[in-house]
Design a protein around this motif. Structure first.
Motif, PDB file in Angstrom:
ATOM      1  N   PRO B 663       5.231   6.414  -8.925  1.00 53.42           N
ATOM      2  CA  PRO B 663       6.265   7.284  -8.355  1.00 53.42           C
ATOM      3  C   PRO B 663       6.266   7.152  -6.827  1.00 53.42           C
ATOM      4  O   PRO B 663       5.262   6.769  -6.226  1.00 53.42           O
ATOM      5  CB  PRO B 663       5.816   8.692  -8.749  1.00 53.42           C
ATOM      6  N   ASP B 664       7.392   7.502  -6.224  1.00 51.78           N
ATOM      7  CA  ASP B 664       7.515   7.383  -4.768  1.00 51.78           C
ATOM      8  C   ASP B 664       6.442   8.177  -4.036  1.00 51.78           C
ATOM      9  O   ASP B 664       5.933   7.740  -3.006  1.00 51.78           O
ATOM     10  CB  ASP B 664       8.897   7.862  -4.324  1.00 51.78           C
ATOM     11  N   ASP B 665       6.089   9.351  -4.575  1.00 54.17           N
ATOM     12  CA  ASP B 665       5.055  10.166  -3.926  1.00 54.17           C
ATOM     13  C   ASP B 665       3.740   9.403  -3.780  1.00 54.17           C
ATOM     14  O   ASP B 665       3.063   9.502  -2.772  1.00 54.17           O
ATOM     15  CB  ASP B 665       4.772  11.429  -4.758  1.00 54.17           C
ATOM     16  N   TYR B 666       3.395   8.673  -4.823  1.00 54.69           N
ATOM     17  CA  TYR B 666       2.143   7.922  -4.797  1.00 54.69           C
ATOM     18  C   TYR B 666       2.224   6.801  -3.764  1.00 54.69           C
ATOM     19  O   TYR B 666       1.294   6.541  -3.012  1.00 54.69           O
ATOM     20  CB  TYR B 666       1.859   7.306  -6.175  1.00 54.69           C
ATOM     21  N   LYS B 667       3.376   6.131  -3.767  1.00 53.11           N
ATOM     22  CA  LYS B 667       3.523   4.998  -2.839  1.00 53.11           C
ATOM     23  C   LYS B 667       3.470   5.498  -1.399  1.00 53.11           C
ATOM     24  O   LYS B 667       2.889   4.849  -0.521  1.00 53.11           O
ATOM     25  CB  LYS B 667       4.839   4.260  -3.126  1.00 53.11           C
ATOM     26  N   LYS B 668       4.071   6.663  -1.180  1.00 50.79           N
ATOM     27  CA  LYS B 668       4.063   7.246   0.156  1.00 50.79           C
ATOM     28  C   LYS B 668       2.623   7.511   0.624  1.00 50.79           C
ATOM     29  O   LYS B 668       2.241   7.174   1.750  1.00 50.79           O
ATOM     30  CB  LYS B 668       4.867   8.562   0.137  1.00 50.79           C
ATOM     31  N   VAL B 669       1.842   8.093  -0.284  1.00 48.05           N
ATOM     32  CA  VAL B 669       0.436   8.362   0.032  1.00 48.05           C
ATOM     33  C   VAL B 669      -0.296   7.056   0.356  1.00 48.05           C
ATOM     34  O   VAL B 669      -0.996   6.938   1.361  1.00 48.05           O
ATOM     35  CB  VAL B 669      -0.271   9.076  -1.149  1.00 48.05           C
ATOM     36  N   LEU B 670      -0.076   6.056  -0.489  1.00 47.39           N
ATOM     37  CA  LEU B 670      -0.765   4.780  -0.292  1.00 47.39           C
ATOM     38  C   LEU B 670      -0.419   4.183   1.071  1.00 47.39           C
ATOM     39  O   LEU B 670      -1.293   3.756   1.825  1.00 47.39           O
ATOM     40  CB  LEU B 670      -0.368   3.794  -1.400  1.00 47.39           C
ATOM     41  N   ILE B 671       0.882   4.149   1.369  1.00 46.70           N
ATOM     42  CA  ILE B 671       1.320   3.519   2.610  1.00 46.70           C
ATOM     43  C   ILE B 671       0.767   4.259   3.823  1.00 46.70           C
ATOM     44  O   ILE B 671       0.273   3.647   4.777  1.00 46.70           O
ATOM     45  CB  ILE B 671       2.864   3.428   2.652  1.00 46.70           C
TER      46      ILE B 671
END
Lengths: 518, 709
Positions: B663-671
């Motif tokens: 999900p976008d939330d996860y990708k945001k955290v990763l980035i």
């Protein structure tokens, strides 16, 4: 309105009646405001310990029946404590300053039958005390010393029960019996859930933690070694799974991402659950970053094991006179008890905990075959490790703050299957504690009435008798007085042991096994 | 009352349930069933208080409630029967405590031929052990059914049997320290003179990885692995350590599971019954008839577990896997008397070429079926599960009799099928799913019972397994199999051979070496006991799981301890054993051959992983996005480029590992978090490596990687 009408009415309106809605029965929380430190250590002898060869009947009639049933597996009726060759040094039984088995190890073991060497040691004899009805297997001299020191008691014929149960009640089918007797997983579950009549998924130590929640932060009340067990799983709480030392994330960025993932919105219940699992790992990792640095070093202790080695060091079997075929002792029980002793000190001094529970599994007690060898190895290891643990507590000044007690899946059949024994029911356990109120060195619970196969058999005609004993004390009766000592109040006790009231006559304390404390 | 029922019936005709969901209002309502409804499965939500349905046949009201307090009261009322299904076309009254929406389970077989990359990956996590790019592409192009069909038609390659691999491997090993004296499987005369002590089990573990990474018969491997967790044999025997040293016995055993994976369940049970590993593990090796003189009686171990764990289970089941109950109590499938009679059957058997009842680790042959000794067999009649096995039968005839009795038992299909479903697709199959698969087990369409080929197909193609709509169609991956997925994605390769303490590095027989038992308590054929690695009914104490009565058995091993150790293990292998790190950061070697040769010198077998990884594609992607060279020079001063590079890296890994499911939330955290990796300005490749490795570990340990759905 008849009772039936009333009940029917109740069901129709079930939804609007609060007390009928699914109850997690979360009533009053017990006070967790303790002013002293106490720890409870449970050692599960996994697989079903053969308690009848661990503790042997001493009375002539019972011993005769025991030998009849056990034949080649029977421990000899030799009182090692009385043998002049064995003298006590510092409270321990030794032969001229050596281990009692030194003398019996064959001069040239490779030329003799290894099976005979093993049996010679395993069946050598026992330690008996006065008129006590059970003797202690000769491979456990340190254990016998703890018994004589009055810090250790044997609990006779304990097991899974729903209610007090007799042979006739079983025969006329009026007894409410545990679900699936003699099956490992079901009986292990019954011991751990203390709810033998049905499957439930929480354990009695887990429910104590629930009652005391929140306690001890992320670490919680219960600590289980290496693997989770039902006994320490609560409705709301989970145990800490611990190894021999804490594990900490090596990659701080990964740990940070796991924490941040957990803060994102949930999409699915599996995902939500797994985020919390990850978050807990992160919290545990953080909690232990510093904690273990000042743990005790037992090599600096003045107390040593019965061979002069450091506490919790594992002797080489041949150095302590065991036959060559015993290749090594069970090092895991030494490690787990050592870690427990360390964690007790860290819990008390570093974390300022007031209550802790440790659950230790010692495996390999399912003796369908090769029992002389495997049982010997485990009992010898257990005796040494227990003694090290008690000495460590003494030196830390905490021997009166800790209770260690055993559980097992079930007892074993009195009859052997050749070189082993099969699944039984009732079994003996033991309790170790240095609190003066404990007053050990005795056998508590009802003595086994008969070791005759037919008398002990419950279900089948005598030609199929294998000797499975009906327990006379339930798991909850044995452990309720221990939980009482631990500070579990009446409400939390009822939550931990819902069946305890089945054994009570006059108030919940009347169900306690007499003689455990006071 | 009758009148009401009449009205109700007509009301139903006009009412059709939506296909997937059912929306309920708080309070009473009348509902009609357009399909059979399994109440215990579909109506176990805590928003439901009670369901009433009038049964015309019995002329009485039946009730169902998911709430134990209500069930308890219902149990006390005479004349009301418990119901767990509503037949198609019937109506029923329902009271809900709140407004809620229930999910009803889809039925039938999937004929979907278009799978997305994400769906293909989910499917392969259910049906394979390695995640091979070629399989992902095949499933995406040709569909699930075509892949399954292709796999089912791949014959078992005897050259790749564990025993054959073990045999050829041992003959290449260091001849001085460990004599390669294992007999060839056909060399009966030498079979009992087998081994000098050697941890065959460690090699067996290595051979398992070898098959996972190198062989294409992934579905066979998956089913064999699932079976190894149902019919458990382990190097960690509770009764002693013999199998740890007689790994050839474990190899022989695992080969039975591989050979019979698509065969008949009865043949499988027969083969494992005669296998020396099972005979040792369940202690019927050397079990003799009742001997009044010695006071010994037959060993009950296998007699019990064959019924309890390997065939019918402890409680009587309906065909849909739900438990039959009388007065709220389970009905046992067998009694202690059955166990004792069954125990007589397994008397008179011992390992081949061994004195009956002899003890000792190196006595007997573990490469051949166990041998019969009639003097020790109990020839009396046996009463088992209501059948009489006649007196005077031979040992083999007795075994054939009990296997037939078990195969004919109605419990076998639901019991075994539910277990297989839970090891493959979902921890919480609906009753309908179990019923559909169990029906195939009972009859494969040609009147044959126990055809695993048909069963495996039914499990994987069922709409419940293939539909994304069902939120509970999920299974936690094991750390062991998740590692296999991950390592195959990142090109695990053996370091050319195996050498135990010695200096022989054989390039002709490469072996992998990843022993995970010491990392997270799980390695193939290494369960702590016959009950497998985890409690088959482990239910997390999470309110959502408790209220829906959901289980997640594999989660039991996802302890804090194991999760931390797993992440640390990945950190180690992706830095120390990965090509980029070796060539650009470690720099002791300028090419992989040098690394491989030198790393093997003088190292003990247990301290190394002996498998290396190649993340070149990941590093290249990251490099290109940054517009940098192999030294990652511009990681240093360009925050915007760094962010862009990391974004590309995350997208690339999301696609490669998950088929774009983060999900976008996860990708945001990763980035965000990966940009904070730093502190190594002077060692830019190391900083790049830390970003890449952290990204992989974070995704590989995330819910989206660990939950198979």
């Amino acid at each position: 309105m008849t009772r039936r009408e009333f009940l029917q009415k109740s069901i129709i309106s079930a939804a609007s009646v609060p007390f009928l809605s699914v109850a997690t029965a979360d009533t009053l929380l017990a006070s967790t405001d303790f002013d002293d430190y106490k720890a409870l250590v449970i050692v599960q002898l996994d697989g079903g310990n053969d308690a009848f060869n661990t503790f042997i009947p001493t009375d002539a009639t019972h011993y005769k029946s025991y030998v009849n049933a056990r034949k080649r597996l029977a421990v000899a009726n030799v009182n090692l404590a009385k043998d002049p060759a064995y003298t006590k040094v510092d409270g321990y039984y030794v032969a001229q300053g050596k281990n009692p088995y030194e003398a019996s190890a064959p001069a040239n073991p490779s030329e003799t039958d290894p099976q005979n060497d093993i049996e010679a040691v395993y069946r050598k004899g026992m330690y008996t005390f006065g008129k006590d009805s059970l003797g202690i297997n000769g491979v456990m001299p340190e254990f016998a010393a703890l018994y004589e020191k009055k810090v250790l008691s044997i609990v006779s014929n304990v097991g899974t029960l729903v209610e007090p149960t007799t042979k006739s009640a079983i025969q006329n089918k009026s007894a409410l019996l545990p679900l699936f007797l003699f099956a490992h997983d079901h009986q292990r579950r019954a011991v751990q859930t203390a709810y033998a009549q049905a499957r439930i998924s929480t354990g009695w130590l887990g429910r104590v933690a629930d009652s005391w929640s929140p306690i001890n932060g992320a670490i919680g009340l219960n600590i289980s070694f290496f693997r989770p067990s039902t006994i320490v799983k609560g409705e709301e709480t989970s145990p800490l799974i611990f190894g021999t030392a804490p594990d900490v994330y090596n990659n701080a960025i990964v740990a940070q991402i796991i924490e941040k993932f957990a803060q994102t919105p949930d999409h699915n219940i599996f995902e939500a659950l797994y985020k919390r699992v990850g978050l807990k790992a992160k919290e545990i990792s953080d909690a232990f970053k510093e904690a273990w640095k000042n743990s005790v070093d037992f090599s600096t202790f003045s107390a040593k094991n019965s061979y002069g080695g450091d506490l919790f060091s594992v002797p080489n079997p041949q150095d302590i006179g065991l036959p060559l075929t015993v290749s090594k002792l069970n090092s895991s029980i030494f490690k787990k008890l050592q870690t427990t002793a360390k964690f007790i000190q860290i819990g008390k001094d570093h974390f300022s905990f007031r209550r802790q529970v440790f659950y230790i599994t010692m495996g390999g007690y399912d003796f369908h075959s090769a029992q002389p060898m495997d049982h010997l190895q485990r009992l010898r290891s257990l005796s040494l490790a227990l003694s090290d643990f008690y000495k460590a507590l003494e030196e830390m000044g905490l021997e009166d703050k800790v209770v260690l007690a055993t559980t097992s899946d079930f007892g074993r059949t009195l009859l052997s299957n050749g070189d082993g024994t099969d699944h039984g029911w009732g079994s003996h356990q033991f309790i170790l504690c240095g609190d003066k109120r404990f007053n050990g060195g005795k056998i508590v619970g009802k003595e086994i009435a008969s070791y005759e196969l037919e008398a002990s058999e419950n279900f089948y005609p005598s030609k199929n008798c294998k000797g499975r004993l009906i327990p006379t004390t339930s798991i909850e009766q044995m452990f309720a007085p221990i939980l009482d000592w631990f500070g579990v109040d009446e409400t939390a006790m009822a939550r931990a042991f819902p069946n305890l009231s089945n054994f009570a006559t006059n108030g919940y304390r009347s169900a306690f096994l007499q003689g455990v404390f006071g | 009352m009758k009148k009401i029922v009449f009205i109700l019936f007509f009301w139903v005709v006009a009412t059709v349930l939506p296909a997937q969901t059912l929306t309920l209002q708080k309070g009473w309502q009348l509902v009609g069933a357009s399909n059979d409804i399994n109440l215990t499965q579909d109506f176990n939500d805590s928003c439901i208080d009670i369901v009433w349905s009038f049964d015309n046949k019995y002329k009485s009201w039946g009730a169902y409630s998911p709430k134990s307090a209500i069930v308890k009261i219902l149990g006390n009322i005479k004349g009301i029967h418990h119901i767990d299904t509503i037949k198609k076309g019937l109506g029923f009254w329902l009271k809900a405590s709140t407004n809620c929406t229930l999910t009803l389970y889809p039925e039938g077989l999937s004929d979907d031929t278009n799978a997305t990359r994400a769906q293909a990956i989910t499917f392969l996590k259910q049906a394979a052990i390695a995640l091979r790019e070629s399989d992902i592409e095949y499933v995406m192009r040709h569909g699930y059914a075509a892949w399954i069909e292709r796999q089912l038609n791949l014959p078992f390659d005897e050259n790749r049997s564990m025993l054959n691999l073990l045999y050829t491997t041992l003959h290449r090993l260091d001849a001085t320290r460990y004599t390669p004296q294992m007999a060839h499987p056909q060399d009966v005369a030498r079979c009992d003179k087998t081994p000098t002590p050697m941890k065959y089990r460690l090699i067996a573990n290595s051979l398992w990885w070898k098959r996972v990474f190198e062989d294409s018969d992934q579905l066979r491997q998956k089913v064999a692995y699932a079976l190894s967790q149902i019919i458990v044999v382990s190097a960690n025997s509770p009764a002693g350590n013999l199998l740890g040293w007689r790994g050839e016995g474990l190899a022989y055993y695992y080969d039975i599971l591989q050979k019979r994976a698509f065969g008949n369940y009865k043949d499988l049970l027969r083969d494992i019954t005669y296998s020396p590993a099972m005979a040792y593990y369940m202690t019927y090796i050397g079990s003799a008839k009742y001997d009044p003189k010695k006071g010994t009686s037959p060993d009950e171990n296998y007699a019990r577990e064959l019924m309890q764990l390997f065939s019918i289970g402890t409680s009587k089941l309906n065909i849909d896997g739900t438990v039959q109950r009388v007065n709220g109590r389970d009905i046992p499938t067998y009694t202690q008397k059955d166990v004792m009679n069954n125990a007589k059957i397994f008397t008179g058997w011992d390992a081949h070429s061994k004195r009956f009842g002899a003890t000792g680790t190196y006595s007997g042959c573990y490469l051949l079926p166990i041998a019969f000794h009639q003097a020790y067999h109990d020839y009396s009649a046996k009463e088992v599960l209501g059948h009489t096995i006649p007196a005077g039968q031979s040992g083999k005839e007795d075994i054939e009799s009990i296997l037939t009795i078990l195969m004919n038992n109605n419990n076998m299909a639901p019991y075994i099928c539910k277990k297989l479903i839970q090891r493959m697709t979902t921890s919480n199959p609906s009753a309908g799913y179990v019923k559909r698969v169990a029906s195939v087990f009972n009859d494969n369409g040609h009147g044959v019972k126990g055809d695993l080929k048909a069963v495996v197909k039914a499990i994987l193609l069922d709409k419940e397994a293939r539909s994304d709509a069902n939120p509970y169609r999920a299974r936690m991956d094991e750390l062991l199999t998740s590692l296999a997925h991950l390592f195959s994605t990142f090109n695990a390769k053996p370091m050319y051979g195996w050498s135990l303490y010695g200096n022989q590095v054989s390039k002709t027989n490469p072996l992998y070496w990843i022993y995970t038992g010491g990392v997270f308590d799980q390695a193939v054929m290494g369960a702590p006991d016959v009950f497998n690695f985890y409690d088959a009914n482990y239910a997390p104490n999470d309110p959502a799981f408790v209220s829906k009565k959901l289980i997640a058995p594999e989660l039991q091993l996802h302890t804090s301890r194991n999760l931390i150790r797993y992440a640390n293990f990945l950190q180690k292998v992706f830095t120390k054993y990965e090509k980029f790190s070796i060539l650009h950061i470690d720099k002791r070697y300028t090419n992989m051959d040098d690394f491989i040769t030198n790393e093997l010198q003088g190292k003990s077998h247990s301290s190394q992983i002996w498998t290396y990884f190649d993340l070149s594609d990941v590093y290249e992607t990251f490099q290109k996005a940054l517009g940098t060279d192999a030294s990652f020079a511009n990681l240093k001063n360009h925050p915007q480029e760094l962010k862009r590079g990391i974004t590309t890296l995350v997208e690339y890994l999301d696609n490669k590992m998950l088929g774009k499911r983060l999900p976008d939330d996860y990708k945001k955290v990763l980035i965000q978090e990966l940009q904070k990796v730093g502190g190594y300005d002077k060692k830019l490749p190391k900083r790049a490596r830390n970003i890449v490795v952290s990204a992989i570990i974070a995704i590989a340990t995330s819910p989206y990687y660990m939950i198979i759905r």
